[in-house]
Design a protein around this motif. Structure first.
Motif, PDB file in Angstrom:
ATOM      1  N   ILE A   1       0.927  -1.187   0.040  1.00 58.54           N
ATOM      2  CA  ILE A   1       0.004  -0.014  -0.013  1.00 58.54           C
ATOM      3  C   ILE A   1       0.893   1.236   0.076  1.00 58.54           C
ATOM      4  N   ASN A   2       0.687   2.014  -0.935  1.00 55.66           N
ATOM      5  CA  ASN A   2       1.319   3.394  -0.946  1.00 55.66           C
ATOM      6  C   ASN A   2       0.830   4.265  -0.296  1.00 55.66           C
ATOM      7  N   THR A   3       0.197   5.301  -0.917  1.00 53.85           N
ATOM      8  CA  THR A   3      -0.515   6.442  -0.160  1.00 53.85           C
ATOM      9  C   THR A   3      -1.987   6.242   0.278  1.00 53.85           C
ATOM     10  N   MET A   4      -2.171   6.337   1.561  1.00 55.96           N
ATOM     11  CA  MET A   4      -3.567   6.107   2.001  1.00 55.96           C
ATOM     12  C   MET A   4      -4.212   7.602   2.316  1.00 55.96           C
ATOM     13  N   GLY A   5      -5.416   7.629   2.031  1.00 54.51           N
ATOM     14  CA  GLY A   5      -6.088   8.974   2.397  1.00 54.51           C
ATOM     15  C   GLY A   5      -7.400   9.288   2.622  1.00 54.51           C
ATOM     16  N   TRP A   6      -7.810  10.266   3.156  1.00 51.31           N
ATOM     17  CA  TRP A   6      -9.379  10.436   3.613  1.00 51.31           C
ATOM     18  C   TRP A   6      -9.768  11.433   2.595  1.00 51.31           C
TER      19      TRP A   6
END
Length: 120
Positions: free
Chosen positions: A31-36
């Motif tokens: 998993i690279n970038t995670m965001g909301w």
């Protein structure tokens, strides 16, 4: 197939706090970038905060100093601690992940959304 499952939304009063969680599952290699992101009624979806695999964070101006994004790489989970909530934070919050899977290679996944309502 990858699934992102969010939890932690709800209804709170002005100034209160909530913590959102989002767990990714499936045949995930990385998993690279995670965001909301969030989407208020009648508005476009907007980025709230993001965090890279190296824990570099980015925040929307509207939430800086009030929200904190974090992640647990071992659990493939991202969190959003929301403090000092305001009525303008009312929206459906969506988890997003830029990831690499065994089947699809690099792809982007979205959660189903969790509703946050802040009353004045």
């Amino acid at each position: 197939q990858v699934q992102l499952v969010e939890s932690g939304g709800g209804e709170v009063a002005l100034g209160e706090s909530l913590k959102l969680s989002c767990a990714a599952s499936g045949r995930i290699v990385r998993i690279n970038t995670m965001g909301w992101y969030r989407q208020a009624p009648g508005k476009q979806r907007e980025l709230v905060a993001s965090i890279t695999s190296g824990l570099i964070t980015n925040y929307a101006e509207a939430v800086k100093g009030r929200f904190t994004i974090s992640r647990d790489n071992a659990r493939n989970t991202v969190y959003l601690q929301m403090n000092s909530l305001k009525p303008e934070d009312t929206a459906v919050y969506y988890c997003n992940a830029d990831l690499i899977t065994l089947i699809d290679g690099r792809s982007t996944s979205w959660g189903q959304g969790t509703r946050v309502t802040v009353s004045s």
